[in-house]
Design a protein around this motif. Structure first.
Motif, mmCIF file in Angstrom:
data_model
loop_
_atom_site.group_PDB
_atom_site.id
_atom_site.type_symbol
_atom_site.label_atom_id
_atom_site.label_comp_id
_atom_site.label_asym_id
_atom_site.label_seq_id
_atom_site.Cartn_x
_atom_site.Cartn_y
_atom_site.Cartn_z
ATOM 1 N N ASP A 10 0.807 -1.220 0.000
ATOM 2 C CA ASP A 10 0.000 0.000 0.000
ATOM 3 C C ASP A 10 0.844 1.276 0.000
ATOM 4 O O ASP A 10 0.309 2.370 -0.113
ATOM 5 N N LEU A 24 -1.224 1.458 7.504
ATOM 6 C CA LEU A 24 -1.342 0.320 6.602
ATOM 7 C C LEU A 24 -0.172 -0.646 6.714
ATOM 8 O O LEU A 24 -0.353 -1.860 6.581
ATOM 9 N N ALA A 68 -8.360 -6.925 2.687
ATOM 10 C CA ALA A 68 -8.175 -5.744 1.845
ATOM 11 C C ALA A 68 -7.196 -6.054 0.733
ATOM 12 O O ALA A 68 -6.101 -6.546 0.983
ATOM 13 N N LYS A 70 -4.622 -5.071 -2.486
ATOM 14 C CA LYS A 70 -3.463 -4.179 -2.502
ATOM 15 C C LYS A 70 -3.887 -2.762 -2.922
ATOM 16 O O LYS A 70 -4.899 -2.568 -3.581
ATOM 17 N N LEU A 72 -4.662 -0.163 -0.885
ATOM 18 C CA LEU A 72 -5.620 0.533 -0.019
ATOM 19 C C LEU A 72 -5.034 1.881 0.391
ATOM 20 O O LEU A 72 -3.856 1.988 0.694
ATOM 21 N N PHE A 88 -12.457 -5.601 1.075
ATOM 22 C CA PHE A 88 -12.141 -4.530 0.130
ATOM 23 C C PHE A 88 -11.460 -5.124 -1.088
ATOM 24 O O PHE A 88 -10.608 -5.997 -0.960
ATOM 25 N N GLU A 90 -9.158 -4.089 -4.689
ATOM 26 C CA GLU A 90 -7.887 -3.387 -4.859
ATOM 27 C C GLU A 90 -8.106 -1.901 -5.109
ATOM 28 O O GLU A 90 -9.137 -1.492 -5.652
ATOM 29 N N ASP A 91 -7.113 -1.099 -4.703
ATOM 30 C CA ASP A 91 -7.058 0.340 -4.969
ATOM 31 C C ASP A 91 -8.266 1.111 -4.440
ATOM 32 O O ASP A 91 -8.774 2.023 -5.099
ATOM 33 N N CYS A 92 -8.738 0.770 -3.252
ATOM 34 C CA CYS A 92 -9.845 1.498 -2.630
ATOM 35 C C CYS A 92 -9.305 2.676 -1.820
ATOM 36 O O CYS A 92 -8.188 2.638 -1.321
ATOM 37 N N LEU A 94 -10.235 5.304 1.419
ATOM 38 C CA LEU A 94 -11.061 5.565 2.596
ATOM 39 C C LEU A 94 -10.726 6.942 3.141
ATOM 40 O O LEU A 94 -9.563 7.327 3.167
ATOM 41 N N ASN A 118 -13.323 -3.183 -6.559
ATOM 42 C CA ASN A 118 -12.054 -2.539 -6.881
ATOM 43 C C ASN A 118 -12.255 -1.066 -7.237
ATOM 44 O O ASN A 118 -13.277 -0.697 -7.811
#
Length: 167
Positions: A10, A24, A68, A70, A72, A88, A90-92, A94, A118
Motif C-alpha cells: 500500500d 497500513l 483488503a 493491494k 488501499l 475490500f 484493490e485500490d480502494c 477511505l 475494486n
C-alpha cells in the motif's frame, strides 16, 4: 506475493501520506498473524501494541482480520471504523469519519458485512452497513449512507444513497 512485498503493497498509493503509510504497514504486519496460529502466538505482543497504537492513538479501527486488496489508501485517518468482516477490493480509498460494517437485525442477530469492489472511492462521513455489495469503479460522496447494493461504474450520494451519475 511474498511476505516482504505484502507488507509494502500500500506504500506507493499512500505517497506523501505518512499517517496512512504507518497505519497500513502496521495493519499488513498484523495480518501476518492470520496465516498460522504459531505466528499469532509469537506476535501477540505486537498485536496488543497494534491495537493500542492504531485504535487508541491514531483513532482508526482496522482489525487484522479485515480483508483488503493491494493499494488501499487512507486519507485523513481519523474516526475510521471498519468491521473485521468487511472485504475490500484493490485500490480502494477511505476517508475520515467513515463507518463500514454489519447491522443488527430485528431478531438481535447481525447481518453480513459489506463487500467493496475494486477502485472504490469512499468520501468522508460515509456509512456503509449491512450485507451490501459495492461494485467496481464507484465513487461514494461525503455523508452518504449506503444500505443497498451499488452497481459498477457510478457515483452515489445522499441518505439513503442514490445514483446520480453512471460513469
Amino acid at each position: 506475493m511474498n511476505i516482504i512485498s505484502s507488507l509494502f503493497q500500500d506504500q506507493k498509493k499512500n505517497k506523501g501520506n505518512l499517517k496512512g503509510r504507518i497505519i497500513l504497514f502496521m495493519f499488513r504486519f498484523a495480518q501476518l498473524t492470520n496465516r498460522h496460529i504459531l505466528i499469532a502466538i509469537l506476535l501477540c505482543i505486537y498485536l496488543g501494541f497494534y491495537h493500542v497504537f492504531v485504535e487508541w492513538f491514531l483513532c482508526v479501527e482496522l482489525p487484522r482480520k479485515t480483508k483488503a486488496g493491494k493499494g488501499l489508501v487512507i486519507y485523513h485517518g481519523q474516526a475510521l471504523v471498519i468491521n473485521q468482516g468487511v472485504v475490500f477490493g484493490e485500490d480502494c480509498i477511505l476517508r475520515n469519519s467513515t463507518t463500514i460494517g454489519h447491522k443488527i437485525l430485528k431478531d438481535g442477530t447481525f447481518s453480513g458485512c459489506p463487500v467493496i469492489g475494486n477502485r472504490v472511492d469512499i468520501g468522508a462521513n460515509v456509512c456503509i452497513i449491512g450485507n451490501v455489495k459495492i461494485g467496481n469503479d464507484v465513487k461514494i460522496g461525503a455523508g452518504t449512507v449506503v444500505v443497498k447494493d451499488i452497481p459498477d461504474n457510478c457515483v452515489v450520494v445522499g441518505n439513503p444513497a442514490r445514483i446520480i451519475l453512471n460513469l
